[in-house]
Design an enzyme around this catalytic site. Structure first.
Site, PDB file in Angstrom:
ATOM      1  CD  GLU A  47      -3.122  -1.250   1.958  1.00 35.37           C
ATOM      2  OE1 GLU A  47      -3.649  -0.185   2.324  1.00 35.37           O
ATOM      3  OE2 GLU A  47      -3.531  -2.366   2.332  1.00 35.37           O
ATOM      4  CD  GLU A  48       6.243   2.935   2.776  1.00 28.61           C
ATOM      5  OE1 GLU A  48       5.953   2.266   3.793  1.00 28.61           O
ATOM      6  OE2 GLU A  48       7.310   3.548   2.678  1.00 28.61           O
ATOM      7  NE  ARG A  49       8.083  -1.202  -1.348  1.00 27.64           N
ATOM      8  CZ  ARG A  49       8.680  -2.281  -0.880  1.00 27.64           C
ATOM      9  NH1 ARG A  49       8.324  -3.482  -1.314  1.00 27.64           N
ATOM     10  NH2 ARG A  49       9.653  -2.176   0.019  1.00 27.64           N
TER      11      ARG A  49
END
Ligand code: FAD
Length: 384
Positions: free
Chosen positions: A240-242
């Site tokens: 999700e961060e990426r």
């Protein structure tokens, strides 16, 4: 991924929020090297912008991740990178594992206020001796009765100076490095925690801290999910961060190209607009094509994630491509803006500095390449 009228409405409200509540203050927050996270997050929480993909039970909108991706792309409207980064930590970096694997009690205590904008979170993975190689981190959380006692140092922690709680990755046993870690929610007012601020070349309005944990005692119930599963949860949380990184780079580069076109249309040299030089408008056309390709890749990765498929390969590709494209776009735009591109006040120099982080943070380009190569089956056997 189909863009519906609801996606568009959401993106419009994010852009309107950024124009009203962020952009007028960017100059001050950049100079102060910090922004008032508690004030801004409360406004974002009131506008339902911090829990787009999270459960309504905890105050979220209950929409899927494609809506969060479109909202992050719209955060590209922000005239600095630091504030969107801080927001991204809250929405897509320190909360996904809590939302996916945390107990109802833990979500009530930490996720709900984060979505409401009543608390500021941070994600504590990197350390002075372990960044790309997450498995080698040294911070320990040792069971003592009903508590964990935490010792170690975390490095480069975004929101670290202002955070109320940290989603911390620590070793909870001496076992194999991929099975000995756990994610634990650490309230940042617990005795034994010290914070020092780190100065940086860009992302000035975002505060970045080194965090020191000295016999910090937190209740065992602050464990997210199962003990020993922290490395796996963090690898999932990184997806999700990426995707956040890819989407934010996408929105930002798209706006920078648009603003560059406007500037070059007005700017005259040798009796014509700079934009009328073929070498310039061809290059901008090429960059816009790359941005559209990144959009297709990012949306496809998001759609795969939502449908429950493993999006690791496409999300890693999108993150890699977006960091490189941010560098390419800002470098080209600084050149085309000439002296104005070199001035601190210009948007292209702002993102030349701020955007450089995209190829380093959340897994450097080379880490993305090694994940992709591993999934392609092309890594040498000894490193697989
Ligand atoms: C402004 C900022 C904010 C950040 N925010 C957070 C945060 O909120 N929370 C958090 O936990 N971390 C955060 N980070 C840390 C970030 O995720 C790390 O900096 C990143 O993962 C790289 O780790 P490192 O800096 O230790 O670099 P190192 O691991 O020392 O790597 C240095 C360089 O070596 C190269 N490299 C690494 N591995 C390989 C390989 N296998 N093959 C070839 N080359 C390789 C890469 O080019 C890499 O950039 C932040 C960093 C910055 C600068």
């Amino acid at each position: 991924m189909e863009i519906t009228s609801l996606h568009e409405e959401l993106a419009d409200s994010v852009r309107a929020f950024v124009r009203k509540e962020i952009n007028p203050y960017v100059e001050k927050w950049e100079a102060d090297q910090i922004f008032p996270a508690h004030d801004l997050f409360k406004k974002m929480g009131d506008a339902d912008l911090l829990g787009i993909k999270y459960d309504e039970q905890y105050g979220g909108l209950g929409l899927d991740l494609t809506y969060a991706v479109v909202a992050t792309e719209a955060m590209g409207e922000s005239r600095c990178g630091g504030v969107p980064l801080a927001v991204g930590v809250q929405t897509d970096m320190c909360t996904p594992a809590l939302a996916n694997f945390g107990s109802a009690e833990l979500k009530e205590q930490f996720l709900k206020p984060a979505i409401a904008g009543e608390s500021v979170g941070c994600i504590g993975v990197s350390e002075p001796g372990a960044g790309s190689d997450v498995a080698s981190l040294r911070t320990t959380a040792v069971r003592d009765g009903d508590d964990y006692v935490i010792n170690g140092t975390k490095m480069w922690i975004t929101n670290g100076m202002q955070a109320d709680w940290c989603c911390l990755l620590a070793n909870t046993s001496d076992g194999p490095v991929h099975k000995n870690k756990s994610l634990i929610v650490v309230p940042m007012d617990t005795p034994g925690i010290e914070r020092t601020k780190i100065a940086k070349m860009g992302m000035h309005s975002s505060d970045t801290a080194q965090l020191f944990f000295d016999d910090v005692r937190v209740p065992g119930r602050n464990l997210i999910g199962e003990e020993g599963m922290g490395f796996i949860y963090q690898m999932k949380q990184f997806q999700e961060e990426r995707l956040w990184g890819a989407a934010w780079n996408l929105g930002t580069t798209d706006r920078l190209v648009t603003e560059t076109i406007t500037y070059l249309r007005d700017r005259k040299a040798f009796g014509q607009s700079l934009l009328d030089n073929q070498v310039i408008h061809y290059r901008l056309a090429e960059l816009r094509t790359e941005i559209e390709a990144l959009r297709a890749l990012t949306y496809r990765a998001a759609a795969d994630y939502v449908s429950g498929e493993d999006a690791t390969r496409l999300a890693s590709m999108a993150k890699l491509k977006s960091g490189r494209l941010m560098r390419e776009v800002t470098d080209a735009c600084v050149q085309f803006w000439g002296g104005m591109g070199f001035a601190n006040e210009s948007q292209v120099s702002q993102f030349y500095r701020d955007g450089r982080l995209s190829s380093i943070g959340g897994g450097a380009d080379e880490v993305m390449l090694s994940i992709i190569a591993k999934l392609e089956g092309t890594l040498p056997t000894r490193t697989r």
